[in-house]
Design a protein around this motif. Sequence first.
Motif, short mmCIF file in Angstrom:
data_model
loop_
_atom_site.label_atom_id
_atom_site.label_comp_id
_atom_site.label_asym_id
_atom_site.label_seq_id
_atom_site.Cartn_x
_atom_site.Cartn_y
_atom_site.Cartn_z
N PRO A 254 0.83 -1.21 0.00
CA PRO A 254 0.00 0.00 0.00
C PRO A 254 0.86 1.26 0.00
O PRO A 254 1.91 1.31 0.65
CB PRO A 254 -0.82 -0.13 1.29
CG PRO A 254 -0.85 -1.60 1.56
CD PRO A 254 0.46 -2.15 1.09
N GLU A 255 0.39 2.26 -0.72
CA GLU A 255 1.22 3.46 -0.89
C GLU A 255 1.46 4.20 0.42
O GLU A 255 2.52 4.79 0.62
CB GLU A 255 0.55 4.39 -1.91
CG GLU A 255 0.54 3.82 -3.32
CD GLU A 255 -0.07 4.78 -4.31
OE1 GLU A 255 -0.76 5.72 -3.88
OE2 GLU A 255 0.15 4.60 -5.52
N ASN A 256 0.49 4.18 1.33
CA ASN A 256 0.72 4.85 2.60
C ASN A 256 1.78 4.11 3.43
O ASN A 256 2.56 4.74 4.15
CB ASN A 256 -0.58 4.98 3.40
CG ASN A 256 -1.29 3.65 3.56
OD1 ASN A 256 -1.04 2.70 2.83
ND2 ASN A 256 -2.19 3.57 4.53
N HIS A 257 1.85 2.78 3.29
CA HIS A 257 2.91 2.02 3.95
C HIS A 257 4.27 2.33 3.31
O HIS A 257 5.29 2.42 4.01
CB HIS A 257 2.63 0.53 3.88
CG HIS A 257 1.46 0.12 4.70
ND1 HIS A 257 1.05 -1.20 4.81
CD2 HIS A 257 0.59 0.84 5.47
CE1 HIS A 257 -0.01 -1.26 5.60
NE2 HIS A 257 -0.30 -0.04 6.01
N LEU A 258 4.27 2.49 1.99
CA LEU A 258 5.52 2.82 1.28
C LEU A 258 6.03 4.19 1.70
O LEU A 258 7.24 4.36 1.95
CB LEU A 258 5.28 2.78 -0.23
CG LEU A 258 6.47 3.15 -1.12
CD1 LEU A 258 7.63 2.20 -0.90
CD2 LEU A 258 6.05 3.14 -2.59
N ILE A 259 5.13 5.15 1.82
CA ILE A 259 5.54 6.49 2.26
C ILE A 259 6.06 6.44 3.69
O ILE A 259 7.03 7.13 4.05
CB ILE A 259 4.36 7.47 2.15
CG1 ILE A 259 3.95 7.64 0.68
CG2 ILE A 259 4.72 8.82 2.74
CD1 ILE A 259 5.00 8.24 -0.19
N ALA A 260 5.45 5.63 4.54
CA ALA A 260 5.92 5.48 5.91
C ALA A 260 7.33 4.90 5.94
O ALA A 260 8.19 5.33 6.73
CB ALA A 260 4.97 4.59 6.70
N ALA A 261 7.60 3.93 5.07
CA ALA A 261 8.95 3.36 5.00
C ALA A 261 9.96 4.39 4.54
O ALA A 261 11.09 4.47 5.06
CB ALA A 261 8.95 2.16 4.05
N LEU A 262 9.59 5.22 3.57
CA LEU A 262 10.50 6.27 3.11
C LEU A 262 10.77 7.30 4.20
O LEU A 262 11.89 7.80 4.33
CB LEU A 262 9.90 6.95 1.87
CG LEU A 262 9.79 6.09 0.61
CD1 LEU A 262 9.05 6.85 -0.48
CD2 LEU A 262 11.17 5.67 0.12
N ALA A 263 9.75 7.61 4.99
CA ALA A 263 9.94 8.54 6.10
C ALA A 263 10.92 7.99 7.12
O ALA A 263 11.79 8.72 7.63
CB ALA A 263 8.59 8.85 6.76
#
Length: 291
Positions: A254-263
């Motif tokens: 999921p894209e929100n999980h991907l953004i969390a990983a990038l953060a």
Amino acid sequence: MSERTLISPAQLGRTRGKILYWTVLAVVVTGFTVVFLGPLYWMVANGLKSTEEFARVPPTLVPHSAHTANYTAAWEVMDLARLLFNTLYYAFGALAFQLVLDVGAAYSLSRLRPVLGKAVLGMMLATLMIPAAVLVVPQYLTVLDVPLIQRNLLNSPWVIWLPSVTNAFNIFLLKRFFDSVPQEILDAASIDGASALRTLRSVVLPMSRPVLGVVSIFAVVGVWKDFLWPMLTLPDPALQTLNVGIYSLSTGVPENHLIAALAMACAPTLLVFLVFQRNIMSGLTAGSLKG
């Protein structure tokens, strides 16, 4: 004699001048703050949104509810602990090689003054004018079949460590600092019978902590943020760095999980900068004045 500025003290003393000055200052500071911190806030905020809210158009500026479980899920699904360990291993290995070899090269150019030393330094600085992308293919062919030893370095830490040592900027930064060390101190060490290596180890390096700290930060951050080179030379998923691993595992996440990983991937370098920003500035200016 008063210093010349864009606004004279007389104009700044007037009410209209003060209003104009503070208005322009507030607009400039706010604009730069939004430009630099806006993307970071957007990344952290999107990592806290639910999947439905993340896909909403127009997007919400503030998450309706903070889903901190997104960060936990991203950590587990993408195995960020392993990727983080790999990245730290490569980063501190590169740091060790740079501190040993770059310090030796800079001290030799600064104090030992070898034949054609200025020409060597000039050619090293000339490499800073070459775009990094131009060197990718020659470097890749080199590590694919290293001359003389005829060995393939792909999927090994050496493929990250060895290219990182050839850092002309760090060598120049160290040389500038070594040039600023008073000659009288080195002469006193020589009179006491210290060799060049002993002088470097016992006299120069203890004085070089500010610039060594800067070089250390640059070395770690350089490996941490690199993407293209590790992607080409570390195809084994078990050996990939944080950035490459997140990219490789992004399919189906999921894209929100991907953004969390990038953060989470950005957090360590931001923390290092916030903690050591004064050391960075003092180290960069440490060799600007002699004596």
